[in-house]
Design an enzyme around this catalytic site. Structure first.
Site, mmCIF file in Angstrom:
data_model
loop_
_atom_site.group_PDB
_atom_site.id
_atom_site.type_symbol
_atom_site.label_atom_id
_atom_site.label_comp_id
_atom_site.label_asym_id
_atom_site.label_seq_id
_atom_site.Cartn_x
_atom_site.Cartn_y
_atom_site.Cartn_z
ATOM 1 N N CYS A 106 -12.600 -5.483 -3.027
ATOM 2 C CA CYS A 106 -11.807 -6.228 -2.052
ATOM 3 C C CYS A 106 -11.350 -5.387 -0.868
ATOM 4 O O CYS A 106 -12.140 -5.000 -0.046
ATOM 5 C CB CYS A 106 -10.646 -6.918 -2.767
ATOM 6 S SG CYS A 106 -10.103 -8.389 -1.852
ATOM 7 N N GLU A 131 -12.899 -9.790 -8.321
ATOM 8 C CA GLU A 131 -11.880 -8.808 -8.728
ATOM 9 C C GLU A 131 -10.976 -9.475 -9.785
ATOM 10 O O GLU A 131 -10.679 -10.664 -9.682
ATOM 11 C CB GLU A 131 -11.062 -8.463 -7.471
ATOM 12 C CG GLU A 131 -9.901 -7.520 -7.661
ATOM 13 C CD GLU A 131 -9.120 -7.326 -6.329
ATOM 14 O OE1 GLU A 131 -9.319 -8.106 -5.361
ATOM 15 O OE2 GLU A 131 -8.327 -6.380 -6.273
ATOM 16 N N LYS A 167 -10.409 0.961 -8.104
ATOM 17 C CA LYS A 167 -10.139 0.629 -6.690
ATOM 18 C C LYS A 167 -9.296 1.706 -6.021
ATOM 19 O O LYS A 167 -8.203 2.039 -6.490
ATOM 20 C CB LYS A 167 -9.426 -0.720 -6.626
ATOM 21 C CG LYS A 167 -9.183 -1.264 -5.222
ATOM 22 C CD LYS A 167 -8.524 -2.646 -5.286
ATOM 23 C CE LYS A 167 -8.399 -3.306 -3.946
ATOM 24 N NZ LYS A 167 -7.803 -4.657 -4.048
HETATM 25 C C1 ACM Z 1 -7.350 -7.551 -2.071
HETATM 26 O O1 ACM Z 1 -7.657 -6.368 -1.999
HETATM 27 N N1 ACM Z 1 -7.317 -8.176 -3.230
HETATM 28 C C2 ACM Z 1 -7.035 -8.326 -0.865
#
Ligand code: ACM
Length: 270
Positions: free
Chosen positions: A151, A38, A109
């Site tokens: 993530c 990420e 995301k």
């Molecule tokens: C995250 O979502 N970077 C922990």
């Protein structure tokens, strides 16, 4: 299919160097699919909205996506990589998919973690799967389906389940993990959905305000049966590729009575 992780240690704000460093690792071996962390190009710990806006790039026209396309063309590979995306006055924590033919997709995301909520807008598009060509060991060209989640999406089982219901064989999971739970939890995500997962985390630490974030590494490739094919160290850059057969993710039967998808009872899940 050869698929793998590229676990890096980005320097905050050094976009060109971070991308070059990923390129250097990818140039050492061939795979059909590489997953990067990420926010692999910028680093993670932003301290102002202005900073994230300055480091965010349009997709696909921005320099990082264009650089990744060049890397994918040269290496004849596909790359999933996380970056900050600017679009219509908003910034998203996104992941692009590029390949030898150029730009393929961008996932924004959906479930933002902690201070990401200060910097990013939550993803505004549904989960999706993408078709990827790859060569079998016999040299035939086959197709698999990959889904992208980023993530913290892992803690919502709906993310992996939705991608599974859309037909994903492989979950590509760029990450910047700071808590210890995700690597083991992803074994369950694979087992309950019968899919592969490639979780690529970063290593190193960032202390850009009063808080220090330590990233836990342990990027991993997990099979549909929940077996860890590879897990990287906690503290070192690492590139590793394994041979997987995406077709094995398509058999959802557990025994002659049970099937992971057919036995769902959605009318009782409300
Ligand atoms: C995250 O979502 N970077 C922990």
């Amino acid at each position: 299919m050869k698929a793998g992780i590229v676990q890096t240690n980005p320097m905050f704000g050094e976009v060109r160097e971070n991308t070059e460093s990923a390129r250097g690792l990818i140039s050492t071996q061939h795979a059909d699919l590489w997953v990067l962390p990420e926010l692999f190009n910028t680093g993670y710990q932003f301290i102002s909205k202005k900073e994230v806006e300055e480091l965010a790039e349009p997709v696909p026209s921005g320099p990082t996506t264009q650089h990744l396309i060049q890397i994918a063309k040269t290496a004849q590979t596909h790359i999933v990589a996380g970056l900050a995306e600017s679009a219509g006055g908003q910034v998203f924590n996104s992941a692009v998919l590029v390949g030898p033919t150029g730009f393929m997709a961008c996932y924004r995301k959906i479930h933002l973690f902690y201070e990401e909520n200060r910097w990013f807008s939550p993803g505004d598009r549904p989960f999706q799967v993408y078709e990827l060509p790859y060569k079998s060991n016999k040299g035939d060209t086959l197709t698999c389906k990959i889904g992208i989640m980023i993530c913290f999406d892992w803690i919502f089982p709906e993310s992996a389940r939705t991608l599974t219901l859309l037909g994903a064989d492989i979950l590509c999971h760029p990450s910047n993990l700071v808590l210890p739970h995700c690597p083991q939890a992803m074994l369950t995500r694979c087992l309950e959905n019968r899919v592969y997962a490639i979780t690529t985390n970063r290593v190193g630490a960032e202390s850009r305000n009063t808080e220090t974030l330590h990233f836990i590494g342990q990027s991993q490739i997990v099979t549909p049966k929940g077996t860890i094919l590879f897990r990287a160290p906690e503290d070192q850059e690492s590139i590793h590729m394994v041979d997987i057969d995406p077709k094995t993710a398509r058999d959802k039967t557990i025994n002659s009575y049970n099937d992971l998808i057919k036995n769902r009872a959605p009318k009782f899940y409300r």
